[in-house]
Design a protein around this motif. Structure first.
Motif, mmCIF file in Angstrom:
data_model
loop_
_atom_site.group_PDB
_atom_site.id
_atom_site.type_symbol
_atom_site.label_atom_id
_atom_site.label_comp_id
_atom_site.label_asym_id
_atom_site.label_seq_id
_atom_site.Cartn_x
_atom_site.Cartn_y
_atom_site.Cartn_z
ATOM 1 N N TRP A 296 0.768 -1.049 0.045
ATOM 2 C CA TRP A 296 -0.058 0.148 -0.075
ATOM 3 C C TRP A 296 1.025 1.159 0.048
ATOM 4 O O TRP A 296 1.932 1.254 0.876
ATOM 5 N N VAL A 297 0.662 1.974 -0.883
ATOM 6 C CA VAL A 297 1.304 3.554 -0.782
ATOM 7 C C VAL A 297 0.014 4.380 -0.581
ATOM 8 O O VAL A 297 -0.877 4.591 -0.945
ATOM 9 N N ASN A 298 0.512 5.808 0.018
ATOM 10 C CA ASN A 298 -0.468 6.734 0.535
ATOM 11 C C ASN A 298 -0.951 7.509 -0.715
ATOM 12 O O ASN A 298 -1.937 8.595 -0.551
ATOM 13 N N GLU A 299 -0.404 7.505 -1.801
ATOM 14 C CA GLU A 299 -0.856 8.386 -2.971
ATOM 15 C C GLU A 299 -0.641 7.367 -4.163
ATOM 16 O O GLU A 299 -0.021 6.585 -4.306
ATOM 17 N N VAL A 300 -1.448 7.727 -5.085
ATOM 18 C CA VAL A 300 -1.608 7.305 -6.545
ATOM 19 C C VAL A 300 -0.447 7.650 -7.042
ATOM 20 O O VAL A 300 -0.039 8.801 -7.245
ATOM 21 N N PHE A 301 0.194 6.752 -7.808
ATOM 22 C CA PHE A 301 1.460 7.181 -8.814
ATOM 23 C C PHE A 301 1.237 7.956 -9.775
ATOM 24 O O PHE A 301 0.233 8.045 -10.686
ATOM 25 N N ASP A 302 2.292 9.142 -9.655
ATOM 26 C CA ASP A 302 2.059 10.265 -10.840
ATOM 27 C C ASP A 302 3.374 10.336 -11.300
ATOM 28 O O ASP A 302 4.459 10.632 -10.735
ATOM 29 N N LYS A 303 3.390 10.003 -12.876
ATOM 30 C CA LYS A 303 4.765 9.845 -13.309
ATOM 31 C C LYS A 303 5.431 11.177 -13.533
ATOM 32 O O LYS A 303 6.602 11.424 -13.656
ATOM 33 N N GLU A 304 4.515 12.393 -13.440
ATOM 34 C CA GLU A 304 5.387 13.609 -13.354
ATOM 35 C C GLU A 304 5.659 13.949 -12.353
ATOM 36 O O GLU A 304 6.817 14.637 -12.137
ATOM 37 N N ARG A 305 5.526 13.388 -11.144
ATOM 38 C CA ARG A 305 5.946 13.603 -9.655
ATOM 39 C C ARG A 305 6.009 12.464 -9.022
ATOM 40 O O ARG A 305 5.408 12.257 -7.964
ATOM 41 N N PRO A 306 7.076 11.605 -9.352
ATOM 42 C CA PRO A 306 6.984 10.283 -8.817
ATOM 43 C C PRO A 306 7.735 10.059 -7.142
ATOM 44 O O PRO A 306 7.199 9.025 -6.444
ATOM 45 N N ASP A 307 8.251 11.088 -6.673
ATOM 46 C CA ASP A 307 8.632 11.185 -5.267
ATOM 47 C C ASP A 307 9.496 9.846 -5.145
ATOM 48 O O ASP A 307 9.283 9.274 -3.951
ATOM 49 N N THR A 308 10.409 9.482 -5.926
ATOM 50 C CA THR A 308 11.084 7.967 -5.747
ATOM 51 C C THR A 308 12.623 8.394 -6.408
ATOM 52 O O THR A 308 12.770 8.780 -7.541
ATOM 53 N N TYR A 309 13.640 8.031 -5.486
ATOM 54 C CA TYR A 309 14.966 8.307 -5.649
ATOM 55 C C TYR A 309 15.794 7.090 -5.779
ATOM 56 O O TYR A 309 15.843 6.686 -4.579
ATOM 57 N N PHE A 310 16.433 6.804 -6.512
ATOM 58 C CA PHE A 310 17.432 5.599 -6.476
ATOM 59 C C PHE A 310 18.760 5.700 -5.519
ATOM 60 O O PHE A 310 19.148 6.828 -5.692
ATOM 61 N N LEU A 311 18.603 4.814 -4.766
ATOM 62 C CA LEU A 311 20.028 4.846 -3.675
ATOM 63 C C LEU A 311 19.934 3.356 -3.244
ATOM 64 O O LEU A 311 18.969 2.933 -2.468
ATOM 65 N N GLU A 312 21.229 2.796 -3.315
ATOM 66 C CA GLU A 312 21.402 1.531 -3.160
ATOM 67 C C GLU A 312 21.206 1.314 -0.961
ATOM 68 O O GLU A 312 21.742 2.268 -0.666
ATOM 69 N N VAL A 313 20.614 0.497 -0.758
ATOM 70 C CA VAL A 313 20.577 0.325 0.744
ATOM 71 C C VAL A 313 21.925 -0.209 1.036
ATOM 72 O O VAL A 313 22.409 0.251 1.975
ATOM 73 N N THR A 314 22.367 -1.269 0.313
ATOM 74 C CA THR A 314 23.771 -1.687 0.680
ATOM 75 C C THR A 314 24.664 -2.014 -0.678
ATOM 76 O O THR A 314 24.466 -2.770 -1.321
ATOM 77 N N PRO A 315 25.282 -0.849 -0.649
ATOM 78 C CA PRO A 315 26.131 -0.730 -2.067
ATOM 79 C C PRO A 315 27.192 -1.991 -2.497
ATOM 80 O O PRO A 315 27.293 -2.127 -3.580
#
Length: 408
Positions: free
Chosen positions: A387-406
Motif C-alpha cells: 500500500w502507498v499513500n498516494e496514487v503514482f504520478d509519473k510527473e512527480r514520482p517522489d522516488t529516488y534511486f539509492l542502494e541500501v547496501t552498495p
C-alpha cells in the motif's frame, strides 16, 4: 525486531457466559414467536424486508402477494401481531386499477383485521406522490386516510411512510425506478436515455428503509401515536446527470482501478447497488501484470483520498526497490514466501533488517527518508501486498534511486 506487548485475553466467567447465552436466546425466541404479515412480499421492498427479518431471528412470517389465495389474507389477519402492508399498484393497465389496488386492497386488509378485533400495528408504504393531484397519488392518499381512520377507530398503532424514490439491490429495472434502470443498462452495456440530466430525485436506500421499518416493529408501547407521516433518513438529493456520471465511473473503475469515495454515503450505497446488477458472467475482470525476469508488479486498487494497493511477486533471491521518498510512504505485507526488508537512513551507514514471512502476517511501515529494498530469501515466489499513500504520478514520482547496501 521490536514487538508490541499484547494484553492477555481474559475469558468470560462461567456465570457471565451463561447469562449472555440465555439473553441472546431470549431475544431470538421472542422474535421467533412473533407472527408478522407482509403484503407485497415478492416486491422490491418486501424481499429486502423478509431477508433482514430472518437475519434478525424473526421466523413466523406470513407472506402475501398478488398471486396469493385471497382466503389466506383472512387466516393471516386472525393470527398476525404486526403488519407490513407493502402491496400496491403503480403501473396498472388502466387508471381505475390505482384505486382498486392502493385503496381497495388496503380496505380489505383492514376489514379482515377488524373482523378479528386485531390490535396488530400496521405499517404501510405510501409515496410522496400522495401529495400530488394525479390518479396514483390520489389512490395512495386514500389509502393513507383509511389507515389513519382505522387507528382512530380501533386504537391500533399505525405507521404511514411517504417514501421518495427507493434504490438498492433487487429493484426491478426498466419499470418505475430510474436508478435500477440505469444500473442495469450500464452494467449490461445497454443504452440509457436521460431526457433531463438536471432533473432532481430525492432518494432513500433500501437498507435504511428496512432499518426504519424494523425499528417500528420493536417498539414496545401499545399506545397509538397521533397521526403523522414517518420518514426515512438520510434522504439523498441527486440529479439524474450526477447519478449517471457516477455509474459510468463505476463501470470504468475496472480499467482505471479507481474505487468510489466510500466516505460519501450516497456514492457508497450507489456502488453497492450497481454491483448487484452485474451480469453473472461478468463478476471478474483482469488486471495488467507488469512482468519481467524479477517477477511481476500489479496495481490492484486506487483512491485519490487513500492511495493505492498493489501486488508484488518476487522470484527467489531477487531484490527489488533500492529507493527512497520525501513524502510518499508505504506499508508492506508479505503473504506468501519469506524474505527480508532492509532500510538505511539516507545520511547514515546503519542498515536495519526486518525478516518477513507469509507464515506470520506482519505489516512493515516504510518511513520517508529511508532507502529500502525487499529480497526474496526463499526458493519459491514471494508475494507482497503493498500500500502507498498516494496514487503514482509519473510527473512527480517522489522516488529516488539509492542502494541500501552498495556492496551487496
Amino acid at each position: 525486531m521490536k514487538r508490541a506487548i499484547k494484553q492477555t485475553f481474559k475469558p468470560k466467567t462461567k456465570d457471565h457466559a451463561h447469562c449472555e447465552f440465555h439473553t441472546t436466546n431470549y431475544k431470538k425466541n421472542k422474535n421467533e414467536r412473533m407472527k408478522i404479515l407482509i403484503t407485497g412480499a415478492k416486491g422490491f421492498v418486501g424481499k429486502n424486508l423478509i431477508v433482514e427479518l430472518r437475519n434478525q431471528g424473526f421466523e413466523d412470517l406470513m407472506e402475501f402477494d398478488v398471486d396469493s389465495d385471497l382466503r389466506l389474507l383472512d387466516v393471516y389477519a386472525g393470527q398476525c401481531e404486526f403488519v407490513f402492508h407493502l402491496a400496491g399498484v403503480n403501473r396498472p393497465e388502466n387508471q381505475a386499477d390505482f384505486m382498486a389496488g392502493n385503496f381497495g386492497f388496503t380496505s380489505q386488509l383492514l376489514d379482515a383485521l377488524k373482523k378479528y378485533h386485531s390490535k396488530a400495528p400496521v405499517l404501510i408504504t405510501s409515496s410522496i406522490q400522495a401529495a400530488q393531484n394525479n390518479p396514483y397519488g390520489e389512490s395512495k392518499k386514500a389509502g393513507e386516510d383509511l389507515l389513519f381512520d382505522y387507528s382512530k377507530e380501533t386504537g391500533s398503532r399505525v405507521y404511514v411512510y411517504r417514501l421518495p424514490n427507493v434504490f438498492g439491490k433487487w429493484c426491478r429495472p426498466n419499470y418505475n425506478s430510474a436508478v435500477a434502470t440505469f444500473c442495469n443498462n450500464i452494467a449490461h452495456n445497454l443504452p440509457i436515455q436521460v431526457n433531463d440530466p438536471n432533473a432532481v430525485l430525492n432518494l432513500v436506500y433500501v437498507d435504511d428503509v428496512i432499518n426504519s421499518f424494523i425499528a417500528k416493529l420493536k417498539v414496545e408501547s401499545s399506545l397509538a401515536p397521533s397521526p403523522h407521516f414517518e420518514e426515512v433518513s438520510p434522504v439523498h438529493t441527486k440529479s439524474l446527470g450526477e447519478i449517471v456520471t457516477l455509474l459510468n465511473k463505476f463501470k470504468d473503475s475496472r480499467s482505471t482501478l479507481q474505487l468510489p469515495d466510500m466516505g460519501n454515503a450516497f456514492e457508497k450505497k450507489l456502488y453497492s447497488t450497481y454491483l448487484s446488477y452485474l451480469p453473472e458472467s461478468d463478476f471478474s475482470y483482469p488486471l495488467k501484470m507488469n512482468v519481467d525476469q524479477r517477477g511481476s508488479f500489479t496495481e490492484f486498487l486506487k483512491t485519490n483520498e487513500r492511495g493505492q494497493v498493489s501486488v508484488n511477486i518476487s522470484k527467489p533471491h531477487i531484490i527489488k526497490g533500492n529507493h527512497w521518498h520525501h513524502t510518499k510512504n508505504e506499508k508492506f505485507l508479505v503473504v506468501s514466501g519469506k524474505g527480508v526488508i532492509r532500510f538505511r537512513k539516507i545520511d547514515s551507514e546503519d542498515i536495519i533488517e526486518y525478516f518477513v514471512s507469509g507464515e506470520r502476517l506482519e505489516v512493515v511501515d516504510i518511513p520517508v527518508g529511508y532507502t529500502h529494498n525487499i529480497e526474496n530469501l526463499g526458493e519459491t515466489d514471494m508475494v507482497t501486498i503493498m500500500w502507498v499513500n498516494e496514487v503514482f504520478d509519473k510527473e512527480r514520482p517522489d522516488t529516488y534511486f539509492l542502494e541500501v547496501t552498495p556492496n551487496l
